[in-house]
Design a protein around this motif. Structure first.
Motif, PDB file in Angstrom:
ATOM      1  N   GLY A  24       3.749 -15.707  27.359  1.00  0.00           N
ATOM      2  CA  GLY A  24       3.097 -15.193  26.139  1.00  0.00           C
ATOM      3  C   GLY A  24       3.650 -13.810  25.815  1.00  0.00           C
ATOM      4  O   GLY A  24       4.729 -13.435  26.258  1.00  0.00           O
ATOM      5  N   GLY A  25       2.888 -13.041  25.070  1.00  0.00           N
ATOM      6  CA  GLY A  25       3.335 -11.679  24.735  1.00  0.00           C
ATOM      7  C   GLY A  25       3.289 -10.805  25.973  1.00  0.00           C
ATOM      8  O   GLY A  25       2.392 -10.953  26.804  1.00  0.00           O
ATOM      9  N   ASP A  26       4.243  -9.891  26.105  1.00  0.00           N
ATOM     10  CA  ASP A  26       4.221  -9.044  27.309  1.00  0.00           C
ATOM     11  C   ASP A  26       3.134  -7.982  27.190  1.00  0.00           C
ATOM     12  O   ASP A  26       2.670  -7.657  26.098  1.00  0.00           O
ATOM     13  N   THR A  86       9.575 -13.073  29.729  1.00  0.00           N
ATOM     14  CA  THR A  86       8.709 -14.070  29.112  1.00  0.00           C
ATOM     15  C   THR A  86       9.390 -14.622  27.868  1.00  0.00           C
ATOM     16  O   THR A  86      10.073 -13.876  27.166  1.00  0.00           O
ATOM     17  N   VAL A  87       9.263 -15.914  27.652  1.00  0.00           N
ATOM     18  CA  VAL A  87       9.678 -16.471  26.350  1.00  0.00           C
ATOM     19  C   VAL A  87       8.595 -17.454  25.921  1.00  0.00           C
ATOM     20  O   VAL A  87       7.823 -17.947  26.742  1.00  0.00           O
ATOM     21  N   ARG A  88       8.532 -17.725  24.652  1.00  0.00           N
ATOM     22  CA  ARG A  88       7.608 -18.772  24.179  1.00  0.00           C
ATOM     23  C   ARG A  88       8.354 -20.097  24.360  1.00  0.00           C
ATOM     24  O   ARG A  88       9.464 -20.250  23.875  1.00  0.00           O
ATOM     25  N   CYS A  89       7.772 -21.002  25.085  1.00  0.00           N
ATOM     26  CA  CYS A  89       8.488 -22.233  25.459  1.00  0.00           C
ATOM     27  C   CYS A  89       7.884 -23.447  24.767  1.00  0.00           C
ATOM     28  O   CYS A  89       6.768 -23.869  25.081  1.00  0.00           O
ATOM     29  N   GLN A  90       8.633 -23.991  23.817  1.00  0.00           N
ATOM     30  CA  GLN A  90       8.148 -25.145  23.068  1.00  0.00           C
ATOM     31  C   GLN A  90       8.125 -26.392  23.956  1.00  0.00           C
ATOM     32  O   GLN A  90       7.181 -27.178  23.915  1.00  0.00           O
ATOM     33  N   SER A  91       9.161 -26.563  24.789  1.00  0.00           N
ATOM     34  CA  SER A  91       9.262 -27.842  25.519  1.00  0.00           C
ATOM     35  C   SER A  91       8.096 -28.037  26.496  1.00  0.00           C
ATOM     36  O   SER A  91       7.712 -29.164  26.792  1.00  0.00           O
ATOM     37  N   PHE A  92       7.493 -26.923  26.967  1.00  0.00           N
ATOM     38  CA  PHE A  92       6.369 -27.085  27.898  1.00  0.00           C
ATOM     39  C   PHE A  92       5.122 -27.622  27.192  1.00  0.00           C
ATOM     40  O   PHE A  92       4.203 -28.140  27.803  1.00  0.00           O
ATOM     41  N   ARG A  93       5.119 -27.490  25.889  1.00  0.00           N
ATOM     42  CA  ARG A  93       3.991 -28.028  25.121  1.00  0.00           C
ATOM     43  C   ARG A  93       4.050 -29.562  25.071  1.00  0.00           C
ATOM     44  O   ARG A  93       3.095 -30.209  24.663  1.00  0.00           O
ATOM     45  N   CYS A 116       0.305 -15.411  34.521  1.00  0.00           N
ATOM     46  CA  CYS A 116      -0.174 -14.178  33.901  1.00  0.00           C
ATOM     47  C   CYS A 116       0.149 -14.252  32.418  1.00  0.00           C
ATOM     48  O   CYS A 116       1.331 -14.290  32.055  1.00  0.00           O
ATOM     49  N   GLY A 117      -0.865 -14.291  31.589  1.00  0.00           N
ATOM     50  CA  GLY A 117      -0.611 -14.377  30.155  1.00  0.00           C
ATOM     51  C   GLY A 117      -1.905 -14.476  29.376  1.00  0.00           C
ATOM     52  O   GLY A 117      -2.983 -14.153  29.895  1.00  0.00           O
ATOM     53  N   GLY A 118      -1.799 -14.970  28.146  1.00  0.00           N
ATOM     54  CA  GLY A 118      -2.976 -15.096  27.296  1.00  0.00           C
ATOM     55  C   GLY A 118      -3.558 -16.499  27.324  1.00  0.00           C
ATOM     56  O   GLY A 118      -3.272 -17.284  28.237  1.00  0.00           O
ATOM     57  N   ASP A 119      -4.357 -16.825  26.311  1.00  0.00           N
ATOM     58  CA  ASP A 119      -5.056 -18.116  26.312  1.00  0.00           C
ATOM     59  C   ASP A 119      -4.091 -19.296  26.287  1.00  0.00           C
ATOM     60  O   ASP A 119      -4.350 -20.328  26.917  1.00  0.00           O
ATOM     61  N   GLY A 120      -2.955 -19.149  25.577  1.00  0.00           N
ATOM     62  CA  GLY A 120      -1.975 -20.232  25.529  1.00  0.00           C
ATOM     63  C   GLY A 120      -1.411 -20.512  26.911  1.00  0.00           C
ATOM     64  O   GLY A 120      -1.320 -21.672  27.347  1.00  0.00           O
ATOM     65  N   THR A 123      -3.994 -22.226  29.017  1.00  0.00           N
ATOM     66  CA  THR A 123      -4.178 -23.624  28.590  1.00  0.00           C
ATOM     67  C   THR A 123      -3.033 -24.482  29.115  1.00  0.00           C
ATOM     68  O   THR A 123      -3.250 -25.587  29.627  1.00  0.00           O
ATOM     69  N   GLY A 124      -1.818 -23.966  28.969  1.00  0.00           N
ATOM     70  CA  GLY A 124      -0.639 -24.725  29.428  1.00  0.00           C
ATOM     71  C   GLY A 124      -0.747 -25.042  30.914  1.00  0.00           C
ATOM     72  O   GLY A 124      -0.490 -26.171  31.342  1.00  0.00           O
ATOM     73  N   ALA A 125      -1.159 -24.039  31.700  1.00  0.00           N
ATOM     74  CA  ALA A 125      -1.259 -24.238  33.148  1.00  0.00           C
ATOM     75  C   ALA A 125      -2.328 -25.274  33.479  1.00  0.00           C
ATOM     76  O   ALA A 125      -2.144 -26.130  34.351  1.00  0.00           O
ATOM     77  N   ASP A 126      -3.432 -25.216  32.750  1.00  0.00           N
ATOM     78  CA  ASP A 126      -4.512 -26.161  33.039  1.00  0.00           C
ATOM     79  C   ASP A 126      -4.099 -27.583  32.670  1.00  0.00           C
ATOM     80  O   ASP A 126      -4.435 -28.544  33.362  1.00  0.00           O
ATOM     81  N   THR A 127      -3.354 -27.701  31.578  1.00  0.00           N
ATOM     82  CA  THR A 127      -2.864 -29.025  31.177  1.00  0.00           C
ATOM     83  C   THR A 127      -1.951 -29.584  32.279  1.00  0.00           C
ATOM     84  O   THR A 127      -2.062 -30.751  32.663  1.00  0.00           O
ATOM     85  N   LEU A 128      -1.084 -28.749  32.787  1.00  0.00           N
ATOM     86  CA  LEU A 128      -0.165 -29.184  33.845  1.00  0.00           C
ATOM     87  C   LEU A 128      -0.960 -29.672  35.061  1.00  0.00           C
ATOM     88  O   LEU A 128      -0.648 -30.699  35.659  1.00  0.00           O
TER      89      LEU A 128
HETATM   90  P1  ATP Z   1      -0.488 -14.115  23.651  1.00  0.00           P
HETATM   91  O1  ATP Z   1      -1.941 -13.787  23.666  1.00  0.00           O
HETATM   92  O2  ATP Z   1       0.365 -12.952  23.867  1.00  0.00           O
HETATM   93  O3  ATP Z   1      -0.079 -14.929  22.469  1.00  0.00           O
HETATM   94  P2  ATP Z   1      -0.398 -16.543  25.102  1.00  0.00           P
HETATM   95  O4  ATP Z   1      -0.348 -16.881  26.539  1.00  0.00           O
HETATM   96  O5  ATP Z   1      -1.585 -17.037  24.346  1.00  0.00           O
HETATM   97  O6  ATP Z   1      -0.243 -14.990  24.964  1.00  0.00           O
HETATM   98  P3  ATP Z   1       1.321 -18.462  23.789  1.00  0.00           P
HETATM   99  O7  ATP Z   1       2.629 -18.305  23.143  1.00  0.00           O
HETATM  100  O8  ATP Z   1       0.203 -19.048  23.019  1.00  0.00           O
HETATM  101  O9  ATP Z   1       0.929 -17.032  24.380  1.00  0.00           O
HETATM  102  O10 ATP Z   1       1.484 -19.342  25.100  1.00  0.00           O
HETATM  103  C1  ATP Z   1       2.499 -19.064  26.036  1.00  0.00           C
HETATM  104  C2  ATP Z   1       3.191 -20.330  26.437  1.00  0.00           C
HETATM  105  O11 ATP Z   1       2.236 -21.190  27.031  1.00  0.00           O
HETATM  106  C3  ATP Z   1       3.779 -21.130  25.283  1.00  0.00           C
HETATM  107  O12 ATP Z   1       5.065 -20.673  24.959  1.00  0.00           O
HETATM  108  C4  ATP Z   1       3.803 -22.525  25.820  1.00  0.00           C
HETATM  109  O13 ATP Z   1       4.936 -22.716  26.629  1.00  0.00           O
HETATM  110  C5  ATP Z   1       2.568 -22.549  26.724  1.00  0.00           C
HETATM  111  N1  ATP Z   1       1.429 -23.181  26.032  1.00  0.00           N
HETATM  112  C6  ATP Z   1       0.611 -22.617  25.141  1.00  0.00           C
HETATM  113  N2  ATP Z   1      -0.307 -23.489  24.712  1.00  0.00           N
HETATM  114  C7  ATP Z   1      -0.055 -24.640  25.344  1.00  0.00           C
HETATM  115  C8  ATP Z   1      -0.660 -25.942  25.349  1.00  0.00           C
HETATM  116  N3  ATP Z   1      -1.708 -26.212  24.576  1.00  0.00           N
HETATM  117  N4  ATP Z   1      -0.133 -26.862  26.144  1.00  0.00           N
HETATM  118  C9  ATP Z   1       0.923 -26.601  26.923  1.00  0.00           C
HETATM  119  N5  ATP Z   1       1.520 -25.423  26.958  1.00  0.00           N
HETATM  120  C10 ATP Z   1       1.052 -24.441  26.200  1.00  0.00           C
END
Ligand code: ATP
Length: 772
Positions: A24-26, A86-93, A116-120, A123-128
């Motif tokens: 997510g955002g640093d 950190t990068v925003r990773c589309q493929s992990f979605r 270590c990151g934000g809600d996204g 969420t990604g980790a929990d999905t995994l």
């Molecule tokens: P910030 O608050 O800085 O935006 P964040 O952790 O919410 O931090 P996101 O870009 O939303 O930032 O999420 C970080 C990464 O987590 C994404 O690039 C993606 O790889 C993964 N991710 C986010 N949401 C999901 C999801 N619903 N399912 C799977 N992976 C996700």
């Protein structure tokens, strides 16, 4: 308070491989979290694997997943952003990406992940984790992995650490990076304020925060801004323009030259119309006010982390490793959160859901709910901001019970004294009281150096360091003369702002109540001292400012030591008999050891540290290690002075390294107070005025008693205000006396005592005899 549960008994016999990533955002403090996770994991018999570029590294695998050794995180504490990137990773979605991530984890033998990151990110980790068994099955079915490879890893452990400058996560009071971001914003607003004053301009400053006004509100409180727009409290669509202009014109008519308006990037009105910084500028220009817009942008990401974020991240890292070791397949994935100033684990997805509810509540115009979803301090902070920013036009109902509140500074200057005075003066005026400044402590009172303060007198005091009233270290000694002057000036409520001298003066005044009716008035003390030694609070004003000043100094010293690679600095810090500054600064700068009165200092301890340094520098054949710091509290020992210790270190090092001393001295008072001290100052001051009102018993004039107008001998009416847990409480001095070591001038309680072993572990363990 950081109460953490780290203890060595939790070491499990299984040697776990723990993966960690930042995503997510640093935010500032991410590196401190990584350092702490890596070192605590290693000390607990586990292996730590850094996954570069967040989920991207997990999907790509290969050299993006790297085993980290103790020395790989050297120097991490003081660096902003995230070194493991950190990068925003589309493929992990997508499912396919997560399948590849699972493959890479298994191939590296990792089945525990700290994210270590934000809600996204969470969420990604929990999905995994929820898909984990299915993903493994698919990988076996497609022949990518064998049964033997997946069998030892039937479940995935996930632990989340929230890193976000916005402080927008539910179920935790603070997120890593938010306070550093606030530091940057306050520095910027302070700079802008002075040019605004010079040119009599208005500035509209846009700060980050799409659905969360925490940064905007705290920046407005800290900087004494004139107006704030936050998404959780949208103003009325048809009214806000007029209201804002009225408020600003009123301030200008009263003589104010500069106007600062802080607007969160997600600010809206109650019709959900976006309120943009430029819209505000246009309105002010139409009202003939020269106005500029400043968008702070990415400067807010923070850079070098402040002391608070370093320590928060370090301690959360400890908790995260513990949570990994405690985890079972049945427990929901935890998020390390701070509640009531204690670390607790909250279900990660519950926190994410509640966080999303804030945005949903705002979208549904349910602003009350949005505010409720924030922590209680948020709305209290908003109310405190309003009560110290807008002057009430009408005399309040309490006016016929008006107090003359004497405000006095006692002891050495400490960051936040002026901010507290400003807030007290303004709330007092809004409540119909008269705030009376007593200049230069009790001696000033005896010289009748007193004056009523006006709303504008204190306008720019929020950001000012030192003591605008002037302060002396003299305690209340000439009680008869003090009583006489209080009576003469008509002061019938007293606010003391200062350190241990202020506290002991308060005790003296309260004990003399039988003799002098002038002391039978409500009296309250705001603890303000860098040493943090006043009973009744876990944090005094000025202690955070000082901690940051020490950390700034130590970073520079450490850098100079790094240049020569082999140098030990013995840094002497203030604190009197209280080791708080040494310990918490030691944690924030990664000191090798801390010498403070609470732990004692002996030749044996010095010998052990020499042994450690010899081992450390001796093992570093390539001379890559950085310099080392030892923080010595000024009062720890009259034998082992700073010079003596440095000489012992140097002589015993036998040429492997050299040593130097550094005495930080009065630099430790800090310049402008830190945002944390400014916010605490306002909270304390507002509550203190309420306290004085509550305990001011007005005599009934019809009774024709000879008592003064305000008269109380209730022991509850003399108190110290403080932070205990997450609560602001006023504790009567009669109670506090029992928990005071008067000879050592400090409280018997010290919540931070158990931090020292952690400081040693984090800096020494990898070089100790226990090294694997
Ligand atoms: P910030 O608050 O800085 O935006 P964040 O952790 O919410 O931090 P996101 O870009 O939303 O930032 O999420 C970080 C990464 O987590 C994404 O690039 C993606 O790889 C993964 N991710 C986010 N949401 C999901 C999801 N619903 N399912 C799977 N992976 C996700």
């Amino acid at each position: 308070t950081f109460e953490f549960s780290f203890n060595n008994d939790n070491v499990k016999s299984v040697k776990k491989r723990i993966g960690l990533l930042t995503s997510g955002g640093d935010s500032s403090g991410m590196n401190a979290a990584v350092r702490s996770i890596v070192r605590v994991a290693i000390s607990q018999g586990c292996e730590a694997y850094a996954i570069y570029e967040g989920y991207e590294g997990l999907v790509q695998g290969g050299n993006m997943i790297k085993k980290f050794e103790w020395s790989d995180v050297r120097g991490y504490l003081s660096i902003g952003g995230t070194l493991i990137r950190t990068v925003r990773c589309q493929s992990f979605r997508e499912h396919k990406g997560r399948q590849q991530a699972a493959y890479n984890l298994i191939k590296n033998g990792i089945d525990a992940l700290i994210v270590c990151g934000g809600d996204g990110t969470l969420t990604g980790a929990d999905t995994l984790r929820s898909e984990w068994p299915g993903l493994l099955k698919e990988l076996v079915q497609t022949g990518k992995l064998t049964e033997e490879e997946v069998t030892p890893h039937t479940y995935l452990t996930i632990v989340g650490i929230v890193c976000s400058i916005d402080n927008d996560m539910a179920l935790t009071d603070i997120t890593i990076g938010a306070v550093t971001s606030l530091h940057r914003i306050c520095e910027a607003v302070d700079c802008i304020s002075s040019t605004a004053f010079s040119h009599s301009r208005a500035f509209v400053i846009e700060v980050m925060g799409r659905h969360c006004g925490w940064l905007a509100l705290m920046a407005a409180i800290s900087s004494g801004a004139d107006y704030v727009f936050i998404p959780e409290r949208p103003p009325e669509a048809g009214k806000w323009k007029e209201e804002m202009l009225d408020a600003i014109e009123q301030q200008r008519e009263a003589g104010k030259r500069n106007t600062i308006i802080i607007v969160a990037e997600g600010a809206i009105d109650d019709n959900l119309e976006h309120i943009k910084a430029d819209d505000i500028r246009k309105l002010l220009v139409e009202a003939k006010i020269d106005t500029r817009v400043t968008t702070l942008g990415h400067i807010q990401r923070g850079g070098r982390p402040c002391a608070y974020d370093r320590n928060l991240a370090t301690l959360q890292g400890v908790e995260a490793v513990e949570a990994v070791l405690r985890a079972t397949p049945d427990t929901p994935s935890p998020m390390i959160s701070v509640r009531e100033n204690k670390f607790v684990c909250e279900p990660l997805m519950k926190a994410v859901k509640l966080t999303h509810q804030v945005a949903e509540a705002i979208a549904e115009k349910n602003f009350r709910r949005a505010m409720e979803l924030r922590d209680p301090e948020f709305s209290a902070g908003y109310e405190a901001y309003l009560s110290t920013t807008f002057m009430k036009n009408k005399a309040p109902s309490q006016a016929n019970h008006s107090l003359k509140i004497g405000i006095i500074h006692i002891g050495a200057p400490a960051g936040g004294m002026n901010a507290a005075t400003r807030a007290a003066v303004r709330v007092a005026i809004n409540h119909g009281h008269k705030p009376i400044a007593i200049y230069n402590g009790f001696s000033g009172l005896l010289n009748e150096n007193v004056r009523e303060l006006s709303w504008l007198d204190v306008d720019d005091w929020a950001s000012k360091g030192g003591s605008e009233l002037g302060t002396t270290k003299t305690e209340a000694d000439s009680l008869e003369l003090i009583a006489c002057q209080l009576q003469k000036q008509g002061i019938n409520a007293l606010l003391l702002i200062g350190g241990f001298e202020a506290y002991s003066s308060l005790i003296k005044l309260s004990k003399a109540r039988d003799k002098y009716p002038a002391f039978c008035i409500p009296m309250v003390c705001i603890p303000a001292t860098i040493s943090n030694n006043v009973p009744g609070t876990e944090f005094s004003l000025g202690s955070d400012t000082s901690l940051n000043a020490i950390v700034d100094g130590c970073d520079v010293i450490k850098q100079s030591a790094s240049a020569s690679r082999r140098r030990v600095f013995v840094v002497e810090v203030h604190g009197g008999n209280c080791g708080y500054l040494a310990v918490m600064a030691g944690l924030a700068v990664g000191a090798t050891n801390i010498y403070a009165p609470e732990y004692g200092l002996s030749l044996k301890i010095l010998q052990e540290d020499v042994n450690h340094l010899v081992r450390r520098f001796g093992a570093d054949k390539k001379r890559t290690s950085s310099g080392r710091l030892i923080l010595r509290n000024e009062s720890v020992s009259s034998t082992y002075t700073t010079d003596v210790i440095a000489n012992i270190m140097q002589t015993e090092g036998q040429g492997l390294y050299d040593s130097r001393t550094s005495i930080l001295g009065h630099i430790q008072q800090g310049g402008s107070p830190s945002p944390m001290d400014r916010i605490r100052a306002k909270t304390f001051a507002v509550k203190c005025v309420h306290f004085l009102e509550k305990h001011a018993h007005f005599s009934d004039p019809s009774e024709k008693t000879k008592l003064p107008e305000v008269y109380t001998k209730d022991p509850e009416s003399v108190a110290v205000i403080g932070i205990i847990g997450a609560k602001i409480v006023c504790t009567p001095v009669s109670e506090l006396e029992l928990e005071t070591e008067f000879d050592k001038r400090k409280s018997k309680k010290a919540w931070w005592l158990n931090v020292k072993p952690l400081v040693e572990l984090l800096s020494k363990w990898g070089y100790s005899d226990n090294e694997p």
